[in-house]
Design a protein around this motif. Sequence first.
Motif, PDB file in Angstrom:
ATOM      1  N   ARG A 167       0.817  -1.223   0.000  1.00 16.83           N
ATOM      2  CA  ARG A 167       0.000   0.000   0.000  1.00 16.83           C
ATOM      3  C   ARG A 167       0.847   1.269   0.000  1.00 16.83           C
ATOM      4  N   PRO A 168       1.817   1.418   0.940  1.00 18.34           N
ATOM      5  CA  PRO A 168       2.657   2.619   0.864  1.00 18.34           C
ATOM      6  C   PRO A 168       3.516   2.679  -0.401  1.00 18.34           C
ATOM      7  N   LEU A 169       3.925   1.514  -0.915  1.00 16.30           N
ATOM      8  CA  LEU A 169       4.703   1.505  -2.153  1.00 16.30           C
ATOM      9  C   LEU A 169       3.856   1.998  -3.321  1.00 16.30           C
ATOM     10  N   LEU A 170       2.592   1.621  -3.348  1.00 10.70           N
ATOM     11  CA  LEU A 170       1.690   2.110  -4.396  1.00 10.70           C
ATOM     12  C   LEU A 170       1.546   3.627  -4.310  1.00 10.70           C
ATOM     13  N   PHE A 171       1.375   4.151  -3.093  1.00  6.57           N
ATOM     14  CA  PHE A 171       1.256   5.590  -2.884  1.00  6.57           C
ATOM     15  C   PHE A 171       2.532   6.290  -3.350  1.00  6.57           C
ATOM     16  N   ALA A 172       3.696   5.736  -2.940  1.00  3.35           N
ATOM     17  CA  ALA A 172       4.975   6.351  -3.311  1.00  3.35           C
ATOM     18  C   ALA A 172       5.237   6.247  -4.812  1.00  3.35           C
ATOM     19  N   SER A 173       4.681   5.237  -5.467  1.00  6.34           N
ATOM     20  CA  SER A 173       4.885   5.070  -6.902  1.00  6.34           C
ATOM     21  C   SER A 173       4.040   6.034  -7.711  1.00  6.34           C
ATOM     22  N   VAL A 174       2.815   6.282  -7.247  1.00  7.02           N
ATOM     23  CA  VAL A 174       1.894   7.159  -7.979  1.00  7.02           C
ATOM     24  C   VAL A 174       2.259   8.624  -7.802  1.00  7.02           C
ATOM     25  N   ASP A 175       2.549   9.026  -6.560  1.00  5.28           N
ATOM     26  CA  ASP A 175       2.859  10.434  -6.272  1.00  5.28           C
ATOM     27  C   ASP A 175       3.912  10.503  -5.173  1.00  5.28           C
ATOM     28  N   PRO A 176       5.200  10.363  -5.515  1.00  5.30           N
ATOM     29  CA  PRO A 176       6.245  10.311  -4.479  1.00  5.30           C
ATOM     30  C   PRO A 176       6.367  11.586  -3.655  1.00  5.30           C
ATOM     31  N   GLN A 177       6.117  12.758  -4.269  1.00  8.27           N
ATOM     32  CA  GLN A 177       6.245  14.005  -3.529  1.00  8.27           C
ATOM     33  C   GLN A 177       5.197  14.103  -2.418  1.00  8.27           C
ATOM     34  N   VAL A 178       3.963  13.820  -2.767  1.00  6.33           N
ATOM     35  CA  VAL A 178       2.888  13.868  -1.767  1.00  6.33           C
ATOM     36  C   VAL A 178       3.097  12.789  -0.714  1.00  6.33           C
ATOM     37  N   ALA A 179       3.529  11.619  -1.137  1.00  2.00           N
ATOM     38  CA  ALA A 179       3.777  10.532  -0.191  1.00  2.00           C
ATOM     39  C   ALA A 179       4.862  10.915   0.808  1.00  2.00           C
ATOM     40  N   ALA A 180       5.942  11.527   0.325  1.00  2.00           N
ATOM     41  CA  ALA A 180       7.014  11.959   1.224  1.00  2.00           C
ATOM     42  C   ALA A 180       6.520  13.037   2.183  1.00  2.00           C
ATOM     43  N   ALA A 181       5.681  13.958   1.676  1.00  2.00           N
ATOM     44  CA  ALA A 181       5.147  15.015   2.526  1.00  2.00           C
ATOM     45  C   ALA A 181       4.259  14.455   3.634  1.00  2.00           C
ATOM     46  N   ARG A 182       3.641  13.315   3.394  1.00  2.00           N
ATOM     47  CA  ARG A 182       2.771  12.698   4.390  1.00  2.00           C
ATOM     48  C   ARG A 182       3.493  11.681   5.269  1.00  2.00           C
ATOM     49  N   GLY A 183       4.806  11.651   5.179  1.00  2.00           N
ATOM     50  CA  GLY A 183       5.584  10.820   6.077  1.00  2.00           C
ATOM     51  C   GLY A 183       5.860   9.411   5.591  1.00  2.00           C
ATOM     52  N   VAL A 184       5.554   9.104   4.334  1.00  2.00           N
ATOM     53  CA  VAL A 184       5.854   7.779   3.789  1.00  2.00           C
ATOM     54  C   VAL A 184       7.357   7.698   3.511  1.00  2.00           C
ATOM     55  N   PRO A 185       8.045   6.663   3.995  1.00  2.00           N
ATOM     56  CA  PRO A 185       9.498   6.549   3.776  1.00  2.00           C
ATOM     57  C   PRO A 185       9.810   6.155   2.321  1.00  2.00           C
ATOM     58  N   VAL A 186       9.770   7.127   1.440  1.00  2.00           N
ATOM     59  CA  VAL A 186       9.885   6.872   0.010  1.00  2.00           C
ATOM     60  C   VAL A 186      11.228   6.241  -0.344  1.00  2.00           C
ATOM     61  N   ARG A 187      12.320   6.770   0.213  1.00  2.00           N
ATOM     62  CA  ARG A 187      13.643   6.240  -0.121  1.00  2.00           C
ATOM     63  C   ARG A 187      13.814   4.812   0.386  1.00  2.00           C
ATOM     64  N   ALA A 188      13.394   4.556   1.601  1.00  2.00           N
ATOM     65  CA  ALA A 188      13.506   3.199   2.149  1.00  2.00           C
ATOM     66  C   ALA A 188      12.679   2.211   1.337  1.00  2.00           C
ATOM     67  N   LEU A 189      11.491   2.637   0.916  1.00  2.00           N
ATOM     68  CA  LEU A 189      10.659   1.774   0.081  1.00  2.00           C
ATOM     69  C   LEU A 189      11.319   1.510  -1.271  1.00  2.00           C
TER      70      LEU A 189
END
Length: 299
Positions: A167-189
């Motif tokens: 689920r977080p990977l899908l969020f980070a894949s679709v919109d990484p900027q918004v995902a990072a702003a919401r605290g999703v660990p984009v780089r770790a994912l």
Amino acid sequence: MGEASFSWNLFADFQQMWSYPFMVNAFRAGAIVAVVASAVGWFVVLRRQTFAAHTLSVVAFPGAALATLAGFALSLGYFGFCIAAALVLAALRRVREPRGSDESAATGTVQAFLLACGYLFMALYKGLLEGPQSLLFGSFLGITTGQAATLTVVGAAVLVVLTVIGRPLLFASVDPQVAAARGVPVRALSVAFLVLLGAATAEAAQITGALLVFALMVLPAATAQLLTARPGRSLLLTVVIGFTATWAGLVAAWFRPYPLGFFVTTIAFVLFLLAQGARLLATVLANRNASATITAGAA
């Protein structure tokens, strides 16, 4: 195999195929490889990381060649090289990301160097190297029960991790900027996904060969995403297409003396062309209906 004769009695044909232990192992390994490669490949296409996937598929070749040269298990060479290369790509991405430079040059450099290493390992091997062809284009004749068990364990681990981070990977894949702003660990994912991609590539390369594993990862996902934009349906359809192409390829390779990877890739490509044609036809019909509605409204 090429020696078996096809009949219209499909039950008898399958019964004959599955009377050989190596074919049972091939279908077992093909099933888990198809599911894992398709699931990971769906994210590869969504994240537009097909070049990275192609690089890791190329890396599987020198891994297998080094394993043959050193005399240890091929599976160790596949997994060791692919996962190590995935970590290298993750490190290069992190180094180059702050500079805003294109990562494709660094990825291509790693790919070229390791491909050259693979040919060096083949040249250094003085014995009878069974199969540069099988390493490059795949074979089902050498799949043992132990190898099938290893693929099952590793594949299950990849699917479990992918389910946890899906689920977080899908969020980070679709919109990484918004995902990072919401605290999703984009780089770790991103790093975790590259490692999963390396493991999935190492698995698939043992069925389709190093050069054609890329097709099994990309074609089913590309086909499914042409047919539906809904993530759940698209992912499920990707797995079904990958499974169908792999098992149909195994059946075809049983009857014809050509590389397994060729059949798997060809079947997946034909399905992609059919999906492309269906989408084009649907677009044409939709445009005609829209034109007819506009004309009727004007009248």
